[in-house]
Design a protein around this motif. Structure first.
Motif, mmCIF file in Angstrom:
data_model
loop_
_atom_site.group_PDB
_atom_site.id
_atom_site.type_symbol
_atom_site.label_atom_id
_atom_site.label_comp_id
_atom_site.label_asym_id
_atom_site.label_seq_id
_atom_site.Cartn_x
_atom_site.Cartn_y
_atom_site.Cartn_z
ATOM 1 N N GLY A 9 43.201 38.394 30.447
ATOM 2 C CA GLY A 9 42.085 38.757 31.032
ATOM 3 C C GLY A 9 41.699 38.571 32.391
ATOM 4 O O GLY A 9 40.689 39.021 32.681
ATOM 5 N N TRP A 10 42.356 38.815 32.869
ATOM 6 C CA TRP A 10 42.359 39.170 34.597
ATOM 7 C C TRP A 10 43.136 40.492 35.022
ATOM 8 O O TRP A 10 43.859 41.107 34.361
ATOM 9 C CB TRP A 10 43.225 37.874 35.149
ATOM 10 N N GLU A 11 41.726 40.902 35.685
ATOM 11 C CA GLU A 11 42.101 42.786 35.787
ATOM 12 C C GLU A 11 42.586 42.356 38.417
ATOM 13 O O GLU A 11 41.978 41.844 38.526
ATOM 14 C CB GLU A 11 41.619 43.649 35.705
ATOM 15 N N VAL A 12 42.746 43.565 38.326
ATOM 16 C CA VAL A 12 42.558 43.591 39.730
ATOM 17 C C VAL A 12 41.584 44.864 40.073
ATOM 18 O O VAL A 12 41.658 45.972 39.156
ATOM 19 C CB VAL A 12 43.990 44.301 40.268
ATOM 20 N N ARG A 13 40.675 44.500 41.222
ATOM 21 C CA ARG A 13 39.492 45.569 41.428
ATOM 22 C C ARG A 13 39.853 46.270 42.711
ATOM 23 O O ARG A 13 40.366 45.232 43.626
ATOM 24 C CB ARG A 13 38.065 44.834 40.790
ATOM 25 N N HIS A 14 38.957 46.261 42.965
ATOM 26 C CA HIS A 14 39.197 46.525 44.992
ATOM 27 C C HIS A 14 37.814 46.680 45.112
ATOM 28 O O HIS A 14 36.673 47.269 44.602
ATOM 29 C CB HIS A 14 39.046 48.331 45.017
ATOM 30 N N SER A 15 37.114 45.466 46.749
ATOM 31 C CA SER A 15 36.180 45.777 47.024
ATOM 32 C C SER A 15 35.699 46.882 48.174
ATOM 33 O O SER A 15 36.783 46.875 49.246
ATOM 34 C CB SER A 15 36.147 44.473 47.668
ATOM 35 N N ASN A 16 34.876 47.539 47.947
ATOM 36 C CA ASN A 16 34.380 48.374 48.588
ATOM 37 C C ASN A 16 33.842 48.054 50.143
ATOM 38 O O ASN A 16 34.015 48.702 51.355
ATOM 39 C CB ASN A 16 33.194 48.976 48.076
ATOM 40 N N SER A 17 33.124 46.878 50.114
ATOM 41 C CA SER A 17 32.622 45.864 51.213
ATOM 42 C C SER A 17 33.910 45.712 52.545
ATOM 43 O O SER A 17 33.961 45.592 53.204
ATOM 44 C CB SER A 17 31.351 44.694 51.089
ATOM 45 N N LYS A 18 34.951 45.041 51.499
ATOM 46 C CA LYS A 18 36.114 44.722 53.073
ATOM 47 C C LYS A 18 37.366 45.428 52.381
ATOM 48 O O LYS A 18 38.040 45.538 53.132
ATOM 49 C CB LYS A 18 37.008 42.943 51.809
ATOM 50 N N ASN A 19 36.981 46.239 51.527
ATOM 51 C CA ASN A 19 38.288 47.741 51.186
ATOM 52 C C ASN A 19 40.305 46.871 50.922
ATOM 53 O O ASN A 19 40.901 46.848 51.503
ATOM 54 C CB ASN A 19 38.281 48.317 52.848
#
Length: 176
Positions: A9-19
């Motif tokens: 149920g978990w996934e890795v995403r990328h924060s655009n604000s913190k890169n």
């Protein structure tokens, strides 16, 4: 599907604000910077090295990461930390002084030459040592991190390791 090492149920995403990468559970809408409980850290480490460090390294090589640096750090949280918990330890009760003593032990090992890096020698130990988190932060620029962390990181030369740095998150050793 690529194996991340994260619980179902978990996934890795990328924060655009913190890169920076973060962890997200679409079912519960929970997001967090630290991996969730039950993560296979070795598998996650391999996944992150393959999927979340390549583009940043390439962009630096092409001169597109101007003004940004890349660091890793060893963080030891304590009961006064901003979030005195981690995916390994629900409630961190050690004192700030105890956290500093733990880092002083690692710092001595680096200064003595027993180990040469913050990240490599401690990854296997941190899985069995609650409250100690080794993280490759990736690239960041000015005004993107806590001031104390950022000032210490930007003062380092590539390959250097800081002394103990105190922030609201806990105490750190930083390697640029």
């Amino acid at each position: 599907m690529v194996e991340t090492g994260l619980p179902s149920g978990w996934e890795v995403r990328h924060s655009n604000s913190k890169n920076l990468p973060y962890y997200f559970n679409p079912s519960t809408k929970e997001s967090r910077w630290e991996p969730p409980s039950g993560t296979d850290t070795e598998t996650l480490k391999l996944y992150m090295a393959h999927h979340h460090s390549g583009p940043a390294v390439r962009s630096e090589a092409m001169g597109q990461a101007e003004g940004k640096i890349r660091c890793s750090h060893l963080l030891v949280k304590h009961r006064e930390s901003r979030r005195p918990s981690s995916w390994r330890e629900a409630e961190i009760t050690r004192s700030k002084e105890e956290a500093i003593q733990i880092l002083q032990g690692y710092e001595e090992r680096i200064k003595s030459g027993e180990v040469s890096s913050v990240i490599l020698p401690f990854q296997s130990q941190t899985a069995a040592a609650p409250g100690r988190e080794v993280t490759c932060i990736g690239f960041f620029g000015r005004n993107e991190m806590q001031k104390e962390f950022e000032d210490a990181a930007f003062a380092l030369q590539p390959g250097e390791v800081s002394g103990i740095v105190d922030t609201a998150s806990g105490v750190h050793l930083i390697e640029r």
